[in-house]
Design a protein around this motif. Structure first.
Motif, PDB file in Angstrom:
ATOM      1  N   PRO A  94       0.833  -1.215   0.005  1.00  0.00           N
ATOM      2  CA  PRO A  94       0.172   0.090  -0.147  1.00  0.00           C
ATOM      3  C   PRO A  94       0.827   1.558  -0.015  1.00  0.00           C
ATOM      4  O   PRO A  94       0.586   2.230  -0.799  1.00  0.00           O
ATOM      5  N   MET A  95       2.002   1.212   0.736  1.00  0.00           N
ATOM      6  CA  MET A  95       2.741   2.390   0.701  1.00  0.00           C
ATOM      7  C   MET A  95       3.307   2.566  -0.826  1.00  0.00           C
ATOM      8  O   MET A  95       3.587   3.831  -1.142  1.00  0.00           O
ATOM      9  N   GLN A  96       4.085   1.565  -1.457  1.00  0.00           N
ATOM     10  CA  GLN A  96       4.477   1.778  -2.596  1.00  0.00           C
ATOM     11  C   GLN A  96       3.421   2.154  -3.816  1.00  0.00           C
ATOM     12  O   GLN A  96       3.524   3.274  -4.532  1.00  0.00           O
ATOM     13  N   VAL A  97       2.236   1.848  -3.439  1.00  0.00           N
ATOM     14  CA  VAL A  97       0.852   2.330  -4.218  1.00  0.00           C
ATOM     15  C   VAL A  97       0.669   3.633  -4.150  1.00  0.00           C
ATOM     16  O   VAL A  97       0.617   4.407  -5.132  1.00  0.00           O
ATOM     17  N   LYS A  98       0.873   4.207  -2.804  1.00  0.00           N
ATOM     18  CA  LYS A  98       0.343   5.461  -2.797  1.00  0.00           C
ATOM     19  C   LYS A  98       1.478   6.420  -3.218  1.00  0.00           C
ATOM     20  O   LYS A  98       1.324   7.468  -3.815  1.00  0.00           O
ATOM     21  N   LEU A  99       2.762   6.153  -3.176  1.00  0.00           N
ATOM     22  CA  LEU A  99       3.830   6.789  -4.044  1.00  0.00           C
ATOM     23  C   LEU A  99       3.839   6.797  -5.360  1.00  0.00           C
ATOM     24  O   LEU A  99       3.888   7.813  -5.880  1.00  0.00           O
ATOM     25  N   ILE A 100       3.260   5.595  -5.875  1.00  0.00           N
ATOM     26  CA  ILE A 100       3.107   5.735  -7.257  1.00  0.00           C
ATOM     27  C   ILE A 100       1.746   6.506  -7.701  1.00  0.00           C
ATOM     28  O   ILE A 100       1.884   7.360  -8.780  1.00  0.00           O
ATOM     29  N   VAL A 101       0.926   6.669  -7.123  1.00  0.00           N
ATOM     30  CA  VAL A 101      -0.336   7.485  -7.317  1.00  0.00           C
ATOM     31  C   VAL A 101       0.028   8.641  -7.195  1.00  0.00           C
ATOM     32  O   VAL A 101      -0.466   9.686  -7.883  1.00  0.00           O
ATOM     33  N   ASN A 102       0.931   9.111  -5.931  1.00  0.00           N
ATOM     34  CA  ASN A 102       1.202  10.640  -6.010  1.00  0.00           C
ATOM     35  C   ASN A 102       2.097  11.019  -7.228  1.00  0.00           C
ATOM     36  O   ASN A 102       1.938  12.135  -7.323  1.00  0.00           O
ATOM     37  N   ALA A 103       2.909  10.167  -7.615  1.00  0.00           N
ATOM     38  CA  ALA A 103       3.907  10.729  -8.705  1.00  0.00           C
ATOM     39  C   ALA A 103       3.161  10.580 -10.248  1.00  0.00           C
ATOM     40  O   ALA A 103       3.266  11.457 -10.779  1.00  0.00           O
ATOM     41  N   LEU A 104       2.174   9.858 -10.387  1.00  0.00           N
ATOM     42  CA  LEU A 104       1.762   9.385 -11.625  1.00  0.00           C
ATOM     43  C   LEU A 104       0.389   9.893 -11.501  1.00  0.00           C
ATOM     44  O   LEU A 104      -0.219   9.901 -12.688  1.00  0.00           O
ATOM     45  N   GLY A 105      -0.299  10.324 -10.666  1.00  0.00           N
ATOM     46  CA  GLY A 105      -1.709  10.516 -10.377  1.00  0.00           C
ATOM     47  C   GLY A 105      -2.480   9.234 -10.427  1.00  0.00           C
ATOM     48  O   GLY A 105      -2.037   8.231 -10.830  1.00  0.00           O
ATOM     49  N   GLU A 106      -4.007   9.527 -10.349  1.00  0.00           N
ATOM     50  CA  GLU A 106      -4.684   8.278 -10.128  1.00  0.00           C
ATOM     51  C   GLU A 106      -4.987   7.869 -11.578  1.00  0.00           C
ATOM     52  O   GLU A 106      -4.978   8.702 -12.626  1.00  0.00           O
ATOM     53  N   PRO A 107      -5.136   6.625 -11.801  1.00  0.00           N
ATOM     54  CA  PRO A 107      -5.351   6.042 -12.959  1.00  0.00           C
ATOM     55  C   PRO A 107      -6.566   6.109 -13.645  1.00  0.00           C
ATOM     56  O   PRO A 107      -7.612   6.958 -12.582  1.00  0.00           O
TER      57      PRO A 107
END
Length: 82
Positions: free
Chosen positions: A69-82
């Protein structure tokens, strides 16, 4: 007087949870085979300034099959929500 449902006015938030790498890649990159989505998604991660390093600092490695979940949060913060 009109009743408004406040829940319908709020945007749906992308759920932050553990995702398989292929699963998350397919959510971001639709219409291609999973292997292609993962390859392109990994390229996005490498190109996003600092994202790959942040993921590595959370314990991510290339052989892992899931994002935490922490990695997903970092990804979403960087790339935006899909």
């Amino acid at each position: 007087m009109t009743n408004f449902d406040t829940n319908s006015m709020e945007e749906e938030k992308f759920p932050i949870r553990s995702y398989g790498k292929g699963e998350l890649a397919m959510i971001y990159i639709q219409g291609v085979q999973q292997q292609s989505a993962v390859k392109e998604f990994n390229a996005w991660i490498r190109k996003s300034p600092g994202l790959e390093q942040q993921l590595i600092e959370t314990g991510m490695n290339r052989t892992a099959r899931k994002y935490t979940p922490m990695q997903v949060k970092l990804i979403v913060n960087a790339l935006g929500e899909p």
